[in-house]
Enzyme design. Structure first.
Site, short mmCIF file in Angstrom:
data_model
loop_
_atom_site.label_atom_id
_atom_site.label_comp_id
_atom_site.label_asym_id
_atom_site.label_seq_id
_atom_site.Cartn_x
_atom_site.Cartn_y
_atom_site.Cartn_z
N GLU A 57 -6.48 -11.57 5.13
CA GLU A 57 -6.02 -10.35 4.47
C GLU A 57 -5.17 -10.78 3.28
OE1 GLU A 57 -4.51 -7.25 2.89
OE2 GLU A 57 -2.94 -8.22 4.08
N HIS A 58 -5.40 -10.18 2.12
CA HIS A 58 -4.96 -10.74 0.85
C HIS A 58 -3.50 -10.46 0.50
CE1 HIS A 58 -6.94 -11.99 -3.21
NE2 HIS A 58 -5.83 -12.65 -2.99
#
Length: 643
Positions: A348-349
Site C-alpha cells: 500500500e503506497h
C-alpha cells in the site's frame, strides 16, 4: 574496550557506521519555492502541450496570479503553515491526504505497487516444470511453505536491523545524507478505511511480535518471536504447515473478509464499520491485522512463469480463487508465495514509497532458502503427525445478511477493476546503463524517458503530460516532487525522429536529455511547481482576505486553478517512476493513473532494463503488450541513432 580490535590495537580509533537515524536532525527542511519560480516553471512546461492561443491565455492568467495580492497572501499563509509544521509543509499538511488517503478508488491496481522476486537458487525443478504450473489448483507444496518461512525470518531480521539502527545511512553525491524516515514506515503499518479520508495506523515495530497469514481468505495471527527472539526457519515452517493443514481440514471457511479490502474506500469504510458491530471479537481481529508487522499470503495456486500472469496475481489477488481474494491490500508490505514457490510483494503506497520498501524484499531474497527442498504437495492424506492444529490462531468472523451482500458487491467491483487491468513486464536485454553511458553518452534516466516519449508519440501521434517521481529525500521527511518529462525539447526530438529528412536527431536527443536532467535537479532540490501550486490551490479553497471596506470575505478560486490547462497538464497519461537495478527483483509496477494512460516503472541495470507496464483494456490506450513492443523498438532505434 572489550572488542578484539581494541585489544590488538589499543591506540587506534575505530569509527562505527553512523546510526540509521543519526543524521535526521541535520537535514534541511523542504523549501517553499517562490511564486515567480513556480509560475515561470509551470508556464515553461505548458509550451509543448498547448496551442499558441491557449498558451497566450494561460500566460495572461498565470502572470496576473503571480503578482496578485491573493497569491502573496496564500504564499504567506503557506510560510506560516511551514513554521508550525514539525517536519515540512508538504508532508505534514497536504501530501499524504491529497495524494493517497482522500482518494476513494480501490487501492487494488489503482494505488498499490508490486515487485516480483526471482526464483530461489535451489528451487525444485519439478515446481518450475510446465511453465511453473505443474501443481494442481487448490494445492500447497512443502517448498512453498519452507521458502515462505525463510523469507518471513529474513523480513524479521531486516526489521531488527532497522530497530537497532544498523541500516547504513543512504548518502548522495558530496557525502550528504538522505532522509531515512520512510524506513520507520514499513513494518507495523496499515491503511485504515474511513469515510472521505482514510488514516494510517502505525504501531511500534520494535515491540510488535506477530504477522498475519492469509490462506484461502482465512486470516491467522502468527507469532514470529519466542522467548529467545525471532523464531527459527524450522519453527516458522512448522507454524505455517500447521496453518495450511488446519485450513485444509476446515469443514467450512469463514466469510472472505480480505475481499473487502479490494473495494472502493468509502464502501470498504462502511463495510468495516458494520463488521465491527456484528461481534466484539471483530474489533480484536482488526487490531491484530492492522498492528501486524507485515502480511504473508500463501496461495493454493501457481500463477505460472508468464510475467503477465504473475503481475496480475500481485495486482488482483489469488487467481485460483478470484479477483480480490487472499490479500489484505491495506498492508504496507504483503509477501505473496504461490504453490510453485514463486514470490512477490504487494504494498500500500501511502506510508512509504516502493523504492524504500524494495530493499526489504531484496533482503528477503538475498540468501537462498536452506534445505530441504521438498517439492511434494501437502494434502490431508499427508498431514504431518507432528501437526498441532490447536496452536493455530485463526481470526474468526461472524456474518449477517448485510455483510454477505457487501461481499457480493465487492466481488462485482473487484472483477470490474481486474477486467480492465492489463499488466506485464518487459525485460529488455540488448543493453543497459553501461552502453547508455559509454556509447549513447546521455544520462541514463533521461535516455529512458526519451525512449518512453518516443514510444508514446509513435503509438498515439502526440505528446502528453508525463509524470516522473523525483526524490526529495535530501530534506527532512522529503518524499517526491513531479518531474514533468514532456518538454519543448523532448517534443522537438520525437517529432524530428519520425521525420526522415531531419539529420540532427542525435543533437536533439542530447538537448532533450539535458532539459530533462535540469528539471530533475530542480525537482530534487524541492523547487518543482506541482506540489507548490497544489498547496496554494488547497489554501485558496478556504481563504479569506480583507475587502476594500475592511471586512473579511471569502476569496473565490483564482482563474489559474480553473483554467483547463491546469488540470489538463496534470492528466498524467504517462505516469512513470524508476527503481534501483534490483538483480533479485524481476519487475515492479503500479497502475495507470488514468483510463487511457500507462503506468510504467523501470529498473535500469548495467546490462538490461526491466519495465513494469499497466494500462486499461477498452480505453484509448493500446494493449500493454503492444506498448511494450513500441518501447522495445524505441530503445533499438535510439541505439542505432547513438551508434
Amino acid at each position: 574496550s572489550s572488542s578484539p580490535l581494541f585489544l590488538l590495537f589499543p591506540f587506534c580509533i575505530f569509527t562505527m557506521a553512523p546510526a540509521t537515524y543519526s543524521f535526521q536532525d541535520t537535514l534541511p527542511r523542504l523549501p517553499i519555492p517562490s511564486l515567480k519560480n513556480s509560475c515561470d516553471l509551470y508556464l515553461r512546461t505548458l509550451v509543448p502541450l498547448l496551442t499558441p492561443q491557449e498558451y497566450a491565455n494561460t500566460e495572461r492568467i498565470v502572470t496576473e496570479f503571480q503578482t496578485s495580492e491573493l497569491a502573496q497572501s496564500l504564499q504567506q499563509r503557506l510560510v506560516d503553515l511551514d513554521q508550525k509544521s514539525p517536519y515540512n509543509w508538504l508532508e505534514d499538511n497536504f501530501w499524504l491526504n491529497k495524494a493517497y488517503l482522500e482518494w476513494r478508488e480501490p487501492v487494488m491496481v489503482n494505488s498499490n505497487w508490486y515487485i516480483l522476486g526471482q526464483d530461489d537458487a535451489n528451487h525444485p525443478k519439478e515446481l518450475l516444470a510446465n511453465n511453473a504450473k505443474s501443481v494442481a489448483p487448490g494445492e500447497f507444496t512443502r517448498f512453498q511453505i519452507r521458502r515462505a518461512a525463510h523469507m518471513v525470518l529474513r523480513g524479521v531480521h531486516y526489521k531488527e536491523i532497522i530497530d537497532r539502527q544498523e541500516l547504513p545511512v543512504e548518502m548522495m553525491k558530496g557525502n550528504k545524507a538522505q532522509c531515512m524516515w520512510q524506513y520507520s514506515r514499513i513494518f507495523g503499518v496499515t491503511r485504515v478505511p474511513l469515510p472521505h479520508c482514510d488514516s494510517v495506523l502505525q504501531g511500534d515495530a520494535s515491540k510488535l511480535r506477530h504477522i498475519i497469514v492469509v490462506v484461502r481468505d482465512q486470516l491467522f495471527n502468527l507469532e514470529v518471536y519466542d522467548q529467545n527472539g525471532p523464531k527459527s526457519v524450522d519453527a516458522l515452517e512448522k507454524d505455517l504447515l500447521n496453518i495450511v493443514t488446519y485450513v485444509q481440514n476446515l469443514q467450512q471457511l469463514d466469510a472472505a473478509i480480505p475481499l473487502l479490502t479490494s473495494w472502493d474506500r468509502d464502501n470498504w469504510a462502511v463495510a468495516r464499520n458494520h463488521l465491527l458491530t456484528i461481534d466484539p471479537s471483530h474489533r480484536v481481529n482488526t487490531q491484530i491485522i492492522e498492528t501486524s508487522l507485515f502480511g504473508l499470503a500463501l496461495d493454493d495456486y501457481s500463477h505460472g512463469d508468464a510475467l503477465s500472469d504473475r503481475t496480475r496475481s500481485m495486482f488482483c489477488g489469488n487467481q485460483g480463487i478470484g479477483n480480490g481474494h487472499n490479500r489484505w491490500f491495506d498492508k504496507s508490505f504483503l509477501l505473496i508465495v504461490d504453490s510453485s514457490g514463486k514470490c512477490g510483494v504487494s504494498g500500500e503506497h501511502s506510508p512509504a514509497d516502493a523504492l524504500t520498501v524494495s530493499f526489504t524484499f531484496d533482503h528477503m531474497l538475498m540468501e537462498t532458502c536452506p534445505g530441504p527442498f521438498d517439492p511434494s504437495v501437502i494434502s490431508k492424506a499427508t498431514t504431518p503427525a507432528t501437526a498441532n492444529l490447536s496452536a493455530v490462531n485463526h481470526l474468526r468472523w461472524k456474518s449477517d445478511a448485510k455483510l454477505i451482500q457487501c461481499l457480493a458487491d465487492a466481488q462485482i467491483a473487484a472483477d470490474a477493476v481486474a477486467s480492465k487491468s492489463d499488466s506485464d513486464v518487459l525485460i529488455f536485454t540488448e543493453f543497459g546503463n553501461d552502453w547508455v553511458k559509454k556509447v549513447g553518452r546521455v544520462p541514463p534516466d533521461a535516455f529512458y524517458q526519451m525512449a518512453l516519449q518516443l514510444a508514446y508519440f509513435r503509438t498515439h501521434n502526440t505528446v502528453v503530460p508525463t509524470y516522473e517521481s523525483g526524490s526529495t529525500r535530501k530534506y527532512l521527511h522529503g518524499r517526491t516532487e513531479t518531474i514533468r518529462s514532456c518538454s519543448t525539447d523532448s517534443k522537438r526530438f520525437v517529432e524530428a525522429f519520425v521525420n526522415p529528412s531531419v539529420d540532427t536527431k542525435y543533437e536533439l536527443l542530447q538537448k532533450a536529455a539535458v532539459a530533462h536532467r535540469d528539471y530533475t535537479m530542480i525537482a530534487s532540490d524541492g523547487y518543482g511547481c506541482d506540489r507548490h501550486l497544489m498547496a496554494l490551490r488547497i489554501l485558496n479553497a478556504d481563504h479569506q482576505m480583507l475587502s476594500k471596506s475592511g471586512k473579511f470575505e471569502d476569496v473565490p478560486m483564482h482563474p489559474i486553478f480553473k483554467d483547463p490547462a491546469y488540470a489538463n497538464s496534470q492528466t498524467w497519461l504517462l505516469s512513470t517512476s524508476s527503481l534501483h537495478a534490483g538483480v533479485r527483483l524481476m519487475g515492479t509496477g503500479f497502475g495507470a493513473v488514468y483510463p487511457d494512460g500507462y503506468g510504467i516503472n523501470y529498473m535500469p541495470a548495467p546490462k538490461l532494463i526491466k519495465f513494469g507496464i499497466e494500462s486499461k483494456r477498452g480505453a484509448k490506450s493500446v494493449s500493454t503488450k503492444e506498448f511494450a513492443e513500441n518501447i522495445r523498438q524505441a530503445l533499438r532505434d535510439l541505439r542505432v541513432l547513438c551508434e
